[in-house]
Design a protein around this motif. Structure first.
Motif, PDB file in Angstrom:
ATOM      1  N   GLY A 220       0.792  -1.223   0.000  1.00 51.52           N
ATOM      2  CA  GLY A 220       0.000   0.000   0.000  1.00 51.52           C
ATOM      3  C   GLY A 220       0.824   1.273   0.000  1.00 51.52           C
ATOM      4  N   LYS A 221       2.093   1.177  -0.394  1.00 48.28           N
ATOM      5  CA  LYS A 221       2.945   2.363  -0.404  1.00 48.28           C
ATOM      6  C   LYS A 221       2.608   3.256  -1.591  1.00 48.28           C
ATOM      7  CE  LYS A 221       6.936   0.608   2.121  1.00 48.28           C
ATOM      8  NZ  LYS A 221       8.411   0.413   2.098  1.00 48.28           N
ATOM      9  N   MET A 222       2.645   4.563  -1.370  1.00 49.21           N
ATOM     10  CA  MET A 222       2.329   5.526  -2.422  1.00 49.21           C
ATOM     11  C   MET A 222       3.591   6.062  -3.091  1.00 49.21           C
ATOM     12  SD  MET A 222      -0.981   5.580  -2.143  1.00 49.21           S
ATOM     13  CE  MET A 222      -1.752   7.066  -2.758  1.00 49.21           C
ATOM     14  N   ASP A 223       4.771   5.622  -2.638  1.00 45.33           N
ATOM     15  CA  ASP A 223       6.027   6.161  -3.159  1.00 45.33           C
ATOM     16  C   ASP A 223       6.198   5.902  -4.656  1.00 45.33           C
ATOM     17  OD1 ASP A 223       6.032   5.293  -0.391  1.00 45.33           O
ATOM     18  OD2 ASP A 223       8.089   6.020  -0.274  1.00 45.33           O
ATOM     19  N   ALA A 224       5.640   4.768  -5.116  1.00 45.13           N
ATOM     20  CA  ALA A 224       5.835   4.396  -6.510  1.00 45.13           C
ATOM     21  C   ALA A 224       4.735   4.947  -7.415  1.00 45.13           C
ATOM     22  CB  ALA A 224       5.887   2.878  -6.634  1.00 45.13           C
ATOM     23  N   LEU A 225       3.971   5.893  -6.902  1.00 43.44           N
ATOM     24  CA  LEU A 225       2.871   6.466  -7.689  1.00 43.44           C
ATOM     25  C   LEU A 225       3.211   7.888  -8.114  1.00 43.44           C
ATOM     26  CD1 LEU A 225      -0.173   5.288  -5.553  1.00 43.44           C
ATOM     27  CD2 LEU A 225       0.514   4.389  -7.770  1.00 43.44           C
ATOM     28  N   SER A 226       2.865   8.208  -9.327  1.00 45.34           N
ATOM     29  CA  SER A 226       3.039   9.583  -9.797  1.00 45.34           C
ATOM     30  C   SER A 226       1.888  10.445  -9.287  1.00 45.34           C
ATOM     31  CB  SER A 226       3.057   9.617 -11.329  1.00 45.34           C
ATOM     32  OG  SER A 226       1.790   9.226 -11.840  1.00 45.34           O
ATOM     33  N   ARG A 227       2.045  11.748  -9.411  1.00 45.86           N
ATOM     34  CA  ARG A 227       0.977  12.664  -9.007  1.00 45.86           C
ATOM     35  C   ARG A 227      -0.305  12.356  -9.766  1.00 45.86           C
ATOM     36  NH1 ARG A 227      -0.883  16.720 -11.759  1.00 45.86           N
ATOM     37  NH2 ARG A 227       0.954  16.754 -13.140  1.00 45.86           N
ATOM     38  N   GLN A 228      -0.190  12.062 -11.043  1.00 43.98           N
ATOM     39  CA  GLN A 228      -1.360  11.757 -11.862  1.00 43.98           C
ATOM     40  C   GLN A 228      -2.062  10.494 -11.373  1.00 43.98           C
ATOM     41  OE1 GLN A 228       1.684  12.466 -12.876  1.00 43.98           O
ATOM     42  NE2 GLN A 228       1.626  14.082 -14.421  1.00 43.98           N
ATOM     43  N   ASP A 229      -1.283   9.483 -10.996  1.00 41.38           N
ATOM     44  CA  ASP A 229      -1.877   8.235 -10.515  1.00 41.38           C
ATOM     45  C   ASP A 229      -2.578   8.426  -9.178  1.00 41.38           C
ATOM     46  OD1 ASP A 229      -1.053   6.814 -12.722  1.00 41.38           O
ATOM     47  OD2 ASP A 229       0.823   6.137 -11.808  1.00 41.38           O
ATOM     48  N   ILE A 230      -1.994   9.224  -8.293  1.00 42.57           N
ATOM     49  CA  ILE A 230      -2.615   9.481  -6.994  1.00 42.57           C
ATOM     50  C   ILE A 230      -3.958  10.180  -7.173  1.00 42.57           C
ATOM     51  CG2 ILE A 230      -2.394  10.817  -4.862  1.00 42.57           C
ATOM     52  CD1 ILE A 230       0.616  10.263  -4.970  1.00 42.57           C
ATOM     53  N   GLU A 231      -4.037  11.110  -8.104  1.00 37.88           N
ATOM     54  CA  GLU A 231      -5.300  11.796  -8.379  1.00 37.88           C
ATOM     55  C   GLU A 231      -6.358  10.822  -8.881  1.00 37.88           C
ATOM     56  OE1 GLU A 231      -4.341  14.878 -11.125  1.00 37.88           O
ATOM     57  OE2 GLU A 231      -3.291  16.121  -9.642  1.00 37.88           O
ATOM     58  N   ILE A 232      -5.955   9.901  -9.762  1.00 40.17           N
ATOM     59  CA  ILE A 232      -6.904   8.921 -10.295  1.00 40.17           C
ATOM     60  C   ILE A 232      -7.372   7.968  -9.195  1.00 40.17           C
ATOM     61  CG2 ILE A 232      -7.070   6.894 -11.791  1.00 40.17           C
ATOM     62  CD1 ILE A 232      -5.478   8.453 -13.874  1.00 40.17           C
ATOM     63  N   ILE A 233      -6.459   7.555  -8.322  1.00 37.60           N
ATOM     64  CA  ILE A 233      -6.842   6.665  -7.220  1.00 37.60           C
ATOM     65  C   ILE A 233      -7.861   7.338  -6.316  1.00 37.60           C
ATOM     66  CG2 ILE A 233      -5.985   5.615  -5.083  1.00 37.60           C
ATOM     67  CD1 ILE A 233      -3.483   4.829  -6.609  1.00 37.60           C
ATOM     68  N   LYS A 234      -7.695   8.615  -6.066  1.00 37.91           N
ATOM     69  CA  LYS A 234      -8.673   9.350  -5.251  1.00 37.91           C
ATOM     70  C   LYS A 234     -10.039   9.355  -5.924  1.00 37.91           C
ATOM     71  CE  LYS A 234      -5.373  12.448  -2.956  1.00 37.91           C
ATOM     72  NZ  LYS A 234      -4.893  13.865  -2.829  1.00 37.91           N
TER      73      LYS A 234
END
Length: 340
Positions: A220-234
């Protein structure tokens, strides 16, 4: 006296190691004590079952028939941001299925790049899709599309590989490029993929042990996610995802772990061994890559497309690994596939 003690100790150690390294048996859907079967399924020639889901235009009326291969830790029930109205406007019949070991599809202990392609072919034949169909593979699900391009190219009318998995040990990659690309990943992911490639017998233990960090996405680490991916996950978290609870229900080894072992293990072929399946331009093959993808470094898919000039390469400058969930890009993927 010493020899029997030593033998006993060694035997005990070997027995413990065997239990630790050996994956538990899967809980097969429909078997005693296993999860129930709630989706339509077809029976394959080897006796296994594949669960599937249909969308869009009825297959009897559709101009285009597309089979989609889902990504890692996902299933046939994932929500693509493409409307029923657009699918019917484009005359697309869309077929998704649970890959072996996922959701309600039976595990395949012999799963390989080739077996995934043969599963797709049998699925198409059982559902009477006709002699030709298109395929879309997402992330790790793209190795099934590579398998289709290699083993059943005569059945394809088109193919799209969306943020497709890359094996860092493919011979086609220059050593320096592959090494530098692998080093871009989190160190724990680098180590996990190396174990999958060099010591697959150790892989189940590695992903279940608690002493060292293993695969970041499973933690569940977010370190490997880009800003764009974090927005989509939200955005995705705000809407219910039907069927997500079924993804791992038959066991994580036969679904997730085996997926990684196939992706990063030793392949029977190199992608550059694949010949152009459409020499007369009767179809097309596409790679869609996010520039900000932190899971699949863009440099490798860009290089691969340069070695295979018959592949149409699309690099989205403001997208990450989850670009398929960007509605405009998702629509573009489908429109490009059917228009070319």
């Amino acid at each position: 006296m010493i020899a029997p003690i030593v033998v006993g100790v060694v035997a005990g150690f070997v027995g413990c190691a065997y239990l630790v390294l050996r994956p538990p048996p899967p809980k097969v859907c429909g078997s005693p004590g296993g999860p129930p079967v709630t989706s339509p399924r077809i029976k394959l020639s080897d006796g296994r079952h594949l669960a599937y889901k249909e969308r869009g235009t009825a297959k009897e009326e559709a101009k285009y028939k597309i089979i989609i291969s889902h990504g890692f830790d996902d299933s046939k029930d994932f929500n693509l941001p493409i409307s029923e109205e657009l699918l019917k406007e484009l005359q697309i019949y869309l077929l998704s299925f649970d890959r072996a070991g996922y959701g309600e599809s039976d595990p395949n202990p012999k799963r390989s790049v080739k077996s995934e392609a043969i599963d797709i072919q049998e699925l198409a034949d059982k559902l009477q899709l006709g002699p030709k169909f298109s395929v879309i593979g997402i992330s790790l699900g793209a190795y099934a599309v590579y398998g289709c391009l290699k083993y059943i190219p005569h059945r394809l009318s088109g193919a799209a590989l969306v943020v497709p998995v890359v094996n860092y040990w493919w011979p086609c990659f220059p050593t320096k490029l592959a090494r530098e690309s692998l080093k871009k990943l989190l160190f724990q992911d680098q180590r996990t993929f190396r174990i999958a490639h060099y010591a697959p017998w150790l892989f189940h233990w590695w992903l279940t042990q608690k002493w060292f960090p293993s695969l970041s996405s499973l933690e569940g680490k977010m370190d490997a996610l880009s800003r764009q991916d974090i927005e989509i996950i939200k955005q995705l978290s705000e809407a219910p995802r039907d069927g997500q609870e079924k993804v791992r229900q038959q066991g994580v080894h036969e679904s997730l772990y085996r997926d990684i072992l196939v992706s990063y293990g030793k392949w029977e072929f190199d992608p550059t061994d694949i010949s152009n399946p459409f020499p007369n331009n009767e179809g097309s093959v596409h790679i869609w890559q996010g520039y900000h993808d932190k899971f699949i470094p863009f440099e490798l898919n860009r290089y691969l497309s340069q070695q295979l000039p018959w592949i149409h390469y699309h690099e989205a400058p403001d997208a990450g690994h989850l670009l398929i969930y960007n509605a405009s890009l998702c629509e573009a993927i489908f429109k490009e596939l059917v228009s070319t």
